[in-house]
Design an enzyme around this catalytic site. Sequence first.
Site, PDB file in Angstrom:
ATOM      1  N   PRO A 128       0.932  -1.350  -0.085  1.00 49.44           N
ATOM      2  CA  PRO A 128      -0.066  -0.238   0.009  1.00 49.44           C
ATOM      3  C   PRO A 128       1.016   1.236   0.003  1.00 49.44           C
ATOM      4  O   PRO A 128       0.538   2.248  -0.645  1.00 49.44           O
ATOM      5  CB  PRO A 128      -0.903   0.067   1.323  1.00 49.44           C
ATOM      6  N   GLU A 243      10.058  -8.983 -17.909  1.00 50.26           N
ATOM      7  CA  GLU A 243       8.563  -8.707 -17.548  1.00 50.26           C
ATOM      8  C   GLU A 243       8.012  -7.447 -18.491  1.00 50.26           C
ATOM      9  O   GLU A 243       6.973  -7.403 -19.148  1.00 50.26           O
ATOM     10  CB  GLU A 243       8.704  -8.210 -16.233  1.00 50.26           C
TER      11      GLU A 243
END
Lengths: 375, 376
Positions: A128, A243
Amino acid sequence: MEILKFSEEHLAFEKRLEAFIDFEVIPNIQKWEKDKIVPKSVWRQLGENGFLCPNLPKKYGGTGGDFLHSVLVAKQLARSNFNGLATFIHSDIVVPYIEAYGTEKQLNKYLPGCVTGDIITAVGMTEPDSGSDLASMNTTAVEDGDSFVINGTKTFISNGVNCDLVVLAAINPEGDNPHKAVSLFLVEDGTKGFTKGKPLEKMGWKSQDTAELFFSDCRIPKENLLGSQGNGFKMLMAKLQQERLICSVSAMYFCENMLKWTVEYLKNKGALNSQVARFALSEMGTEITVGNVYMEKLVEEHMKKESIIVETSMGKYFTTDLVKRISLRCLELIGDFGSLEECPVARTFRDSRITSIFAGTNEIMKEIIAKFSYS
Amino acid sequence: MELNLTRSQKEIQKAATTFAKGEFDKDLALNLDKKGRFPEEIWKKAAELGLVGIHIDGDKELSLVDSVIVAQSLCAVDSGIGSSILSTTSGAELLFMDGDENFRSKYLVPLLTGDKVCSFAYLESEKNLQSTNTRAYLQDGVVTLSGSKLYVVNAEIADYFIILCLISLKEEPSENLSLIVVDKNTDGINIRPLGEKLGFRMNPVANVDFSEAKIPAANILTFNCESKLKKYLAIDHILKASVAIGIAKGAFLRALEYTKLRKQFGTAIAGFQVTKHKIADMDTQIQTANLLTFQAAQNIENGNYDDLPSAQALLTASKAAVYVCDEAVQLMGGYGYMAEYDVERFYRDAKALEITYPSCSALKDIIANKVIGKIK
Ligand SMILES: Cc1cc2nc3c(=O)[nH]c(=O)nc-3n(C[C@H](O)[C@H](O)[C@H](O)COP(=O)(O)OP(=O)(O)OC[C@H]3O[C@@H](n4cnc5c(N)ncnc54)[C@H](O)[C@@H]3O)c2cc1C
């Protein structure tokens, strides 16, 4: 202008995948998007057919293919205009960590399941309060006897609900240099102290189960350390090339599909007599062609095992920005119909908007490019 | 920057903002957007406060700036609920400009009091309003209407439609654009919902077919409405521009607050030079659109219905809204992509506004025609 050469075998693979997407995926998209998740059974079906981790060696149950198989998976999934089954996150992003850094025991334990779809993987980096600044992570892993005890929260984790195995980045709270205190761990679903949130409601990727992962005194055996201790950051950085590259590959195929669809739509409407429309299509077609050549060149270099960090960062920035711009522009050309979800470009617009944020935001890409090239 | 508002305009701004902040519940907005439902209760309350159609106050000219202010204030708090409230009076200015006392009391007043919803059905082709093919003929005090309208916003919740059509006095075809008010429960109306939308999901949209719908002749609002329609479109462009500016402001304020609080690399996101310049660009675009829109609205208040300023205002405002919302999503990172943080919804609404009629291309045609004039 094509650089990549696909063999007969590649094309046969693509044909089988194409049929699979037509029969098993496309008819179910509406339902999965409503359910906010794709059933695990579909992953197993993909696995049975050799579409997961297509480049893992045969000794781990793979088909021993190469990265071009991954390119074809991205191409076909883009054709389905659907991102719920973001299998590239599993096949080309997470599993490679295990393959590259796993012990023989870990490889034998997990890779065959990753190929069959019995093990769906996720990678947990973001928290977060810690996104772009990965080193500020707060999820801790503390050694205790023959285990590590993990505490913390990860968020925005793709395959977060479906995952059976998480490659988790956590920090040793005792370390002074965060870059040398991060390690990677393999955490299995069902481990005590590990719980998953519900799929998060998002602008797009509706059936991708992006979720929060919670670790509360979650104890894992020491043998679940992946790679060497304190080397997490290095491993993450090393694998980001692939990625980001696969994100570019996918973005370019989405661009092509949108343009193709838009041209057809305008043609059917008789709207190609507009010079403005024709110029817009020409401009987009040019950008896509240029982008494709670059993307294919990156794939080629990557397959030669070249280190192309700057080039892939450029690619990630350029292609994900392009896919957004193409979606915005196609919608403008399509007009009123584009404001309905029935229009496929509306979904591509919603779905592709995430690509310039995840796997490193485009601002971070530009920082990387500048750091290596212009400082 | 604050524009030079009069005292009463400032009061309206305050009332609208206070109302929206008090009533536009965030969870409700998320839920309505998800389910594609119209915010009925809040709309009624807004009407009670006089915020619905506030520019139609009975004077000879419209006090359009008032509605510009209300639209911006409501949409900045919530783009979906705000724009839904504004959408209920679609076409009301036509009733105001052309309606006699009968029309006003029967069809206009109930819109302003929040008792009825009107939907202006005009489109038949996405290109222009000139390709109208819905035809009606008048015989023995009854109008018979047949044709189809596309992308009719609020068709399902509307109580009546204003229809743009060609009305012939006898059976021979007329090419004069006219307007007629049609009650929704008239026989011969078929509403075909168009399903989920990209943006403005609280306002369902449908195609509407009329097959020999019989309407009393008294419901003919305007014969030969071309010049009225032009005036109406100028007003409509300004109201749409105001919605766009409200959406942009709403996304901007959310992103601004977020970037000041969110820290990465030990710095607030708003502290990065690139962020600062993005914020500068976002604010500048909003202010530019705002100035153009206010000026265009003032023009109309002064009785000047030139369609150039209103087209320029809408073009600038809808582009600004898309740009600002796009940057807001980016600035908020992964959170910007989550429904809970609102800006993705504002972004979809902004994009929907930009691509639906009138398209940027149509607006540029209007602008170019005026600016270039006749080419010899
Ligand atoms: C659908 C989805 C799937 C995801 N999947 C995964 C996953 O599987 N695993 C995982 O670990 N994570 C995942 N993520 C997380 C994703 O990688 C992060 O959202 C991303 O890295 C950005 O972090 P943040 O959201 O915290 O934004 P922040 O880092 O807070 O950034 C906010 C804004 O500030 C900008 N910014 C930050 N630093 C700078 C700087 N130095 N200079 C200028 N601008 C700056 C950013 O570019 C951005 O615009 C996913 C996210 C989403 C939305």
